[in-house]
Enzyme design. Structure first.
Site, short mmCIF file in Angstrom:
data_model
loop_
_atom_site.label_atom_id
_atom_site.label_comp_id
_atom_site.label_asym_id
_atom_site.label_seq_id
_atom_site.Cartn_x
_atom_site.Cartn_y
_atom_site.Cartn_z
N ARG A 168 -22.99 50.70 51.18
CA ARG A 168 -23.47 52.01 50.69
C ARG A 168 -22.90 52.32 49.30
O ARG A 168 -22.59 53.47 48.99
CB ARG A 168 -23.10 53.14 51.66
CG ARG A 168 -23.65 52.98 53.05
CD ARG A 168 -25.17 53.06 53.08
NE ARG A 168 -25.63 52.85 54.43
CZ ARG A 168 -25.84 51.63 54.96
NH1 ARG A 168 -25.72 50.54 54.24
NH2 ARG A 168 -26.23 51.52 56.21
N SER A 242 -26.88 59.72 58.34
CA SER A 242 -25.43 59.59 58.55
C SER A 242 -24.68 60.33 57.46
O SER A 242 -24.88 60.04 56.28
CB SER A 242 -25.01 58.12 58.51
OG SER A 242 -25.78 57.39 59.43
N GLU A 338 -20.83 59.81 53.11
CA GLU A 338 -21.87 58.96 52.55
C GLU A 338 -22.82 59.79 51.67
O GLU A 338 -23.34 59.33 50.66
CB GLU A 338 -22.65 58.29 53.70
CG GLU A 338 -23.78 57.41 53.23
CD GLU A 338 -24.51 56.74 54.38
OE1 GLU A 338 -23.87 56.30 55.35
OE2 GLU A 338 -25.75 56.65 54.30
C1 LIG Z 1 -33.08 61.05 58.89
C2 LIG Z 1 -32.42 60.20 57.83
C3 LIG Z 1 -32.10 58.89 58.12
C4 LIG Z 1 -31.49 58.08 57.15
N1 LIG Z 1 -31.19 56.79 57.46
C5 LIG Z 1 -30.63 55.99 56.53
C6 LIG Z 1 -30.35 54.62 56.84
O1 LIG Z 1 -30.65 54.13 57.91
N2 LIG Z 1 -29.77 53.87 55.88
C7 LIG Z 1 -29.45 54.38 54.65
O2 LIG Z 1 -28.93 53.62 53.82
N3 LIG Z 1 -29.70 55.65 54.33
C8 LIG Z 1 -30.29 56.48 55.24
N4 LIG Z 1 -30.54 57.78 54.94
C9 LIG Z 1 -30.14 58.31 53.63
C10 LIG Z 1 -31.28 58.29 52.57
O3 LIG Z 1 -32.52 58.10 53.20
C11 LIG Z 1 -31.09 57.19 51.54
O4 LIG Z 1 -29.83 57.31 50.93
C12 LIG Z 1 -32.17 57.23 50.46
O5 LIG Z 1 -32.08 56.08 49.64
C13 LIG Z 1 -32.08 58.47 49.57
O6 LIG Z 1 -33.24 58.48 48.75
P1 LIG Z 1 -33.70 59.80 48.02
O7 LIG Z 1 -34.81 59.43 47.11
O8 LIG Z 1 -33.99 60.85 49.00
O9 LIG Z 1 -32.41 60.14 47.16
P2 LIG Z 1 -31.88 61.59 46.75
O10 LIG Z 1 -31.26 62.24 47.93
O11 LIG Z 1 -32.91 62.34 46.01
O12 LIG Z 1 -30.72 61.16 45.74
C14 LIG Z 1 -29.58 60.46 46.22
C15 LIG Z 1 -28.71 60.09 45.02
O13 LIG Z 1 -29.41 59.13 44.22
C16 LIG Z 1 -29.61 59.64 42.90
N5 LIG Z 1 -30.93 59.19 42.47
C17 LIG Z 1 -32.11 59.36 43.13
N6 LIG Z 1 -33.10 58.75 42.46
C18 LIG Z 1 -32.54 58.21 41.34
C19 LIG Z 1 -33.04 57.47 40.23
N7 LIG Z 1 -34.32 57.15 40.11
N8 LIG Z 1 -32.17 57.08 39.26
C20 LIG Z 1 -30.86 57.39 39.35
N9 LIG Z 1 -30.32 58.08 40.36
C21 LIG Z 1 -31.15 58.49 41.35
C22 LIG Z 1 -29.51 61.14 43.01
O14 LIG Z 1 -29.11 61.73 41.77
C23 LIG Z 1 -28.44 61.27 44.09
O15 LIG Z 1 -27.16 61.12 43.54
C24 LIG Z 1 -31.18 58.62 55.88
C25 LIG Z 1 -31.50 59.95 55.59
C26 LIG Z 1 -32.13 60.74 56.56
C27 LIG Z 1 -32.51 62.14 56.22
#
Ligand SMILES: Cc1cc2nc3c(=O)[nH]c(=O)nc-3n(C[C@H](O)[C@H](O)[C@H](O)COP(=O)(O)OP(=O)(O)OC[C@H]3O[C@@H](n4cnc5c(N)ncnc54)[C@H](O)[C@@H]3O)c2cc1C
Length: 342
Positions: A168, A242, A338
Site C-alpha cells: 500500500r 480498510s 491506510e
Molecule cells: C468499499 C471499499 C473497498 C476497498 N477495497 C480496497 C482493496 O481491496 N484494496 C485496496 O488497495 N484498496 C481498497 N480500497 C481503497 C480505494 O478503493 C483505493 O485506494 C483506490 O485506489 C482509491 O482510488 P480513488 O480514485 O478513489 O482515490 P482518491 O480517494 O480520490 O485519492 C486517494 C489518494 O490518491 C491521490 N490521487 C488520486 N488520483 C490521483 C492522480 N491522478 N494523481 C495523483 N494523485 C492522485 C489523492 O490525492 C489521494 O491522496 C477500498 C475502498 C472502499 C471504499
C-alpha cells in the site's frame, strides 16, 4: 475553464463527509490542467499542499474543509497500445474507473487484474497505494505511467522501479507526495492466464459457484461475490474500505504474542517479519460494531470504519486514534492508517 467556489465534496468521497473545497475544478486532459494552473498561479507556488487531486474519493478522509483547490481528474480512455507473444499493453486515462478497466480486461481475455475486481476508485490512484486484494497487487501488472510535475509543469514517465512500490505504498505517497498528478497508466497483461486462487476464500467461493473450468472471468466473479457479501457498500454506509494497514512485527514479538494470545494469526514474510491481521487485533480490543454518534467500526469488518450518516471527518479520525491507542496498549503493535487523511 470553470473554477467553482465553496463546493461541497459530500458526494465526491465514499465516506460521505460534508467537507467543502474553497475552489473546485475538473480536467479531462493535460491542456486543461496546464490552463488551470495558469489560472490558479498565485496560489500554487511551492509544494502545493493547497492543491488536492481527487479521483473517486474512496481512500480519503476529509477532517476539515480544503482551504485551496480540489482538482478532479476526469481523463478518460482505455486502449491497447502494444502487444507481443505473451502480453498486451493497455493504456488507461487516470480518471477512468478501476473496475471498468477490470471489466474491459475480462471482456478481452487479458489476464492479471481479475483478483482486483470491484475495488472502488480510479486508474490514477491505483499506483498511489499499489492497490491490492486476494494475493495480487497493481505492481504485478504495472508497466509505466505518465505524470505531470506540478512545479515544473512537465510530464515525466515512471517505470516500475521508479514507483518504489511496497505494501500500500509508492513513491507518490512518500518522496513525491503532492508533487505529481498521474495522467495515465500502462498495464502489462498476460494473454495466457496464470490463475491465482491461493486465497482460501476464492477456492471456497469457486466451489460454491460450481465452477468446472477455471477462467479469469470465474475468478473475478468469485471475488465480486466475496467482496459484495463482506464489505459495506459505500452507497449505503459511508466508508473507505480498510482503514488500517495490516501491521508487520518482528518474529520475537510475534512469538511473545502467540504465547499470550494463542489464537493470533500471523503470516511469515520473506524478510523474516510476521504480518498480522489488523482486523483481528481491533476486534480483540472490543471495537467491532462500536458506534458513537454516526461514527463507527463496522459490525462485520472491524478494519472498516464507517459513517452512518452525518459523522464529521474529525469524529471518524478520533475513533481511529482511540483504536490505534487501544491496539498498542494491548498488543504493543503500532497500527498505521491506510486511508489518506486530509
Ligand atoms: C468499499 C471499499 C473497498 C476497498 N477495497 C480496497 C482493496 O481491496 N484494496 C485496496 O488497495 N484498496 C481498497 N480500497 C481503497 C480505494 O478503493 C483505493 O485506494 C483506490 O485506489 C482509491 O482510488 P480513488 O480514485 O478513489 O482515490 P482518491 O480517494 O480520490 O485519492 C486517494 C489518494 O490518491 C491521490 N490521487 C488520486 N488520483 C490521483 C492522480 N491522478 N494523481 C495523483 N494523485 C492522485 C489523492 O490525492 C489521494 O491522496 C477500498 C475502498 C472502499 C471504499
Amino acid at each position: 475553464m470553470n473554477i467553482e467556489t465553496n463546493v461541497s465534496l459530500k458526494q465526491l468521497n465514499t465516506f460521505g463527509i460534508d467537507a467543502y473545497a474553497k475552489q473546485f475544478a475538473k480536467f479531462t486532459n493535460i491542456d486543461q490542467l496546464v490552463e488551470l494552473f495558469e489560472l490558479l498561479k498565485p496560489q500554487t507556488s511551492s509544494l502545493k499542499p493547497q492543491t488536492f487531486i481527487l479521483g473517486g474519493g474512496s481512500n480519503i478522509l476529509f477532517t476539515k474543509n480544503v482551504d485551496g483547490t480540489v482538482l478532479k481528474n476526469e481523463i478518460s480512455g482505455i486502449e491497447k497500445i502494444d502487444e507481443d507473444n505473451d502480453h498486451v499493453y493497455i493504456k488507461a486515462g487516470a480518471g477512468e474507473n478501476w473496475h471498468r478497466f477490470v471489466l474491459y480486461c475480462l471482456e478481452n481475455n487479458y489476464a492479471g487484474v481479475e483478483n482486483l475486481a470491484l475495488i472502488p476508485g480510479s486508474i490514477g490512484a491505483s499506483p498511489m497505494q499499489n492497490i491490492g486484494a486476494y494475493g495480487v497487487e497493481i505492481k504485478d501488472v504495472f508497466h509505466s505511467l505518465e505524470a505531470f510535475h506540478i512545479d515544473d509543469k512537465k510530464t515525466v514517465q515512471f517505470n516500475k522501479a521508479d514507483c518504489a512500490f511496497g505494501y500500500r505504498e509508492s513513491v507518490f505517497k512518500n518522496k513525491y507526495k503532492h508533487q505529481f498528478i498521474i495522467l495515465s497508466v500502462i498495464y502489462k497483461l498476460a494473454k495466457k492466464p496464470v490463475f491465482n486462487t491461493s486465497y482460501g476464500a476464492i477456492e471456497a467461493e469457486l466451489e460454491k459457484m460450481k465452477v468446472k473450468e477455471l477462467s479469469i472471468q470465474s475468478i473475478a466473479q468469485a471475488v465480486i461475490n466475496i467482496r459484495s457479501s463482506k464489505l459495506p457498500d459505500p452507497k449505503l454506509i459511508g466508508n473507505a474500505g480498510s482503514f488500517f494497514k495490516n501491521p508487520e512485527i518482528d518474529y520475537d514479538h510475534f512469538e511473545k504474542l502467540k504465547n499470550d494470545f494463542p489464537a493470533i494469526v500471523g503470516y511469515k514474510l520473506e524478510n523474516g517479519h510476521v504480518k498480522l491481521a489488523a482486523g483481528w487485533l481491533i476486534e480483540q480490543c472490543g471495537w467491532k460494531g462500536y458506534r458513537k454518534g454516526d461514527a463507527g467500526c463496522h459490525e462485520k469488518q472491524a478494519l472498516v470504519l464507517v459513517n452512518y450518516g452525518n459523522a464529521s471527518g474529525s469524529e471518524i479520525y478520533n475513533l481511529s486514534s482511540a483504536i490505534l491507542d487501544s491496539v498498542y496498549d494491548k498488543f504493543k503493535v503500532q497500527l498505521e492508517r491506510e486511508v489518506n487523511i486530509i
